[in-house]
Design a protein around this motif. Structure first.
Motif, PDB file in Angstrom:
ATOM      1  N   THR A 149      -2.342  19.776 -13.481  1.00  0.00           N
ATOM      2  CA  THR A 149      -2.982  18.247 -13.916  1.00  0.00           C
ATOM      3  C   THR A 149      -1.889  17.303 -13.770  1.00  0.00           C
ATOM      4  OG1 THR A 149      -4.322  19.512 -15.669  1.00  0.00           O
ATOM      5  CG2 THR A 149      -4.149  17.096 -15.954  1.00  0.00           C
ATOM      6  N   ARG A 182      -4.743   9.198 -12.388  1.00  0.00           N
ATOM      7  CA  ARG A 182      -5.083   9.563 -11.112  1.00  0.00           C
ATOM      8  C   ARG A 182      -4.935   8.451 -10.391  1.00  0.00           C
ATOM      9  NH1 ARG A 182      -8.780  13.233  -9.093  1.00  0.00           N
ATOM     10  NH2 ARG A 182      -7.799  12.509  -7.285  1.00  0.00           N
ATOM     11  N   LEU A 241       2.310  14.040  -5.357  1.00  0.00           N
ATOM     12  CA  LEU A 241       1.737  15.202  -5.781  1.00  0.00           C
ATOM     13  C   LEU A 241       2.641  16.096  -6.511  1.00  0.00           C
ATOM     14  CD1 LEU A 241       0.007  15.938  -2.281  1.00  0.00           C
ATOM     15  CD2 LEU A 241      -1.204  15.747  -4.368  1.00  0.00           C
ATOM     16  N   GLY A 299      -1.538  19.603  -7.825  1.00  0.00           N
ATOM     17  CA  GLY A 299      -2.495  19.070  -8.537  1.00  0.00           C
ATOM     18  C   GLY A 299      -3.016  18.177  -7.500  1.00  0.00           C
ATOM     19  N   ASN A 300      -3.911  17.227  -8.042  1.00  0.00           N
ATOM     20  CA  ASN A 300      -4.897  16.489  -7.232  1.00  0.00           C
ATOM     21  C   ASN A 300      -4.337  15.272  -7.123  1.00  0.00           C
ATOM     22  OD1 ASN A 300      -6.902  18.020  -6.633  1.00  0.00           O
ATOM     23  ND2 ASN A 300      -8.221  17.482  -8.607  1.00  0.00           N
ATOM     24  N   GLN A 346      -6.376  20.164   2.739  1.00  0.00           N
ATOM     25  CA  GLN A 346      -6.422  19.151   1.775  1.00  0.00           C
ATOM     26  C   GLN A 346      -7.543  18.328   2.071  1.00  0.00           C
ATOM     27  OE1 GLN A 346      -3.629  15.788   2.150  1.00  0.00           O
ATOM     28  NE2 GLN A 346      -3.524  15.620  -0.010  1.00  0.00           N
ATOM     29  N   ASN A 398      -9.003  12.905  -1.172  1.00  0.00           N
ATOM     30  CA  ASN A 398      -8.900  12.501  -2.556  1.00  0.00           C
ATOM     31  C   ASN A 398      -8.533  13.747  -3.236  1.00  0.00           C
ATOM     32  OD1 ASN A 398      -9.391   9.810  -2.120  1.00  0.00           O
ATOM     33  ND2 ASN A 398     -11.590  10.357  -2.079  1.00  0.00           N
ATOM     34  N   GLN A 399      -8.173  14.776  -2.719  1.00  0.00           N
ATOM     35  CA  GLN A 399      -7.676  16.068  -3.477  1.00  0.00           C
ATOM     36  C   GLN A 399      -6.202  16.344  -3.163  1.00  0.00           C
ATOM     37  OE1 GLN A 399     -10.387  19.296  -3.445  1.00  0.00           O
ATOM     38  NE2 GLN A 399     -12.295  18.036  -3.827  1.00  0.00           N
ATOM     39  N   GLY A 400      -5.725  17.032  -3.808  1.00  0.00           N
ATOM     40  CA  GLY A 400      -4.283  17.789  -3.652  1.00  0.00           C
ATOM     41  C   GLY A 400      -4.492  18.994  -2.504  1.00  0.00           C
ATOM     42  N   GLN A 418      -4.524  22.635  -1.317  1.00  0.00           N
ATOM     43  CA  GLN A 418      -5.022  24.016  -1.613  1.00  0.00           C
ATOM     44  C   GLN A 418      -4.432  25.324  -0.819  1.00  0.00           C
ATOM     45  OE1 GLN A 418      -9.121  24.602  -1.577  1.00  0.00           O
ATOM     46  NE2 GLN A 418      -9.176  26.675  -2.570  1.00  0.00           N
TER      47      GLN A 418
END
Lengths: 115, 112
Positions: free
Chosen positions: A5, A9, A90, A107-108, B38, B41-43, B45
């Protein structure tokens, strides 16, 4: 099990300010790494912490710093922000120190915009 | 020094066609290799990883990669592309502790 987490953001800051980003790793993970992602430079390693100790550091100026707490949560700080610091930051956590097979879980990210 | 080269910044395939994303590495020691995906708008994976053992590695979502030491390659494949595979893919090599060195990325476009 909750993933990695990162908060917040999104962030918008002005040149010269400083910023602190936070990362909570997966429960039980002791290693936390930070990466900067930009369109021009791609994904670049900032630093890694394991059991509250910085183990590795990338080629970034001293304005970039970090720390890890006893609960493995980590923060990174950027002082005297420059326009070029605009990026997606990140955080990744791993169960072990890299000698085993545990992969990094990301994380995002925190999207930092410096104006 | 360990580094990673991804050939092709953009790859376009039709839905149902073979996906092949290329990755070559340079390493003085046996590498630990990874593929990450990716979405916007994400990390990142993790798709799959190679550490030791079997050279053909199977990952999530039908992807697999083969470690070829003689060619210093770790190409990512999927027999049949799906629209949901459209994303950016990164090959990475582990370099000391948990430091990853990433390739520049390949954006996969899937045409209907």
């Amino acid at each position: 099990k909750a993933g990695v987490t990162q908060t917040p953001r999104y962030l918008i800051k002005t040149r010269g300010q400083q910023v602190t980003l936070s990362c909570s790793p997966i429960s039980g993970h002791r290693s936390v790494s930070w990466y900067q992602q930009t369109p021009g430079q791609g994904l670049q390693f900032l630093f890694e912490y394991f059991s509250e100790t910085q183990r590795n550091k990338g080629n970034f100026p001293g304005r970039f710093s970090g720390r890890q707490f006893s609960n493995s949560r980590s923060e990174m700080n950027v002082s005297t922000l420059e326009l070029g610091d605009s990026a997606l930051y990140l955080c990744a956590s791993s169960l072990d120190g890299g000698g085993g097979n545990s992969p990094l879980h990301f994380g995002n990210g925190t999207r930092l915009t410096v104006t | 020094a360990q580094s990673v080269t991804q050939l092709g910044s953009h790859v376009s395939v039709s839905e149902g066609a073979l996906v092949l994303l290329r990755c070559n590495y340079s390493s003085s020691v046996p590498p630990y290799l990874f593929w990450y995906v990716q979405y916007p708008n994400q990390g990142l994976q993790l798709l799959l990883k190679y550490t030791t053992g079997a050279t053909l590695v199977k990952g999530i979502n039908g992807f697999e990669a083969e470690f070829k030491k003689s060619e210093t390659s770790f190409h990512l494949t999927k027999p049949s592309a799906h629209m949901s595979d459209a994303a950016e893919y990164f090959c990475a090599v582990r370099r000391g502790g948990n430091k990853l060195v990433f390739g520049a990325g390949t954006i996969l476009r899937v045409k209907s």
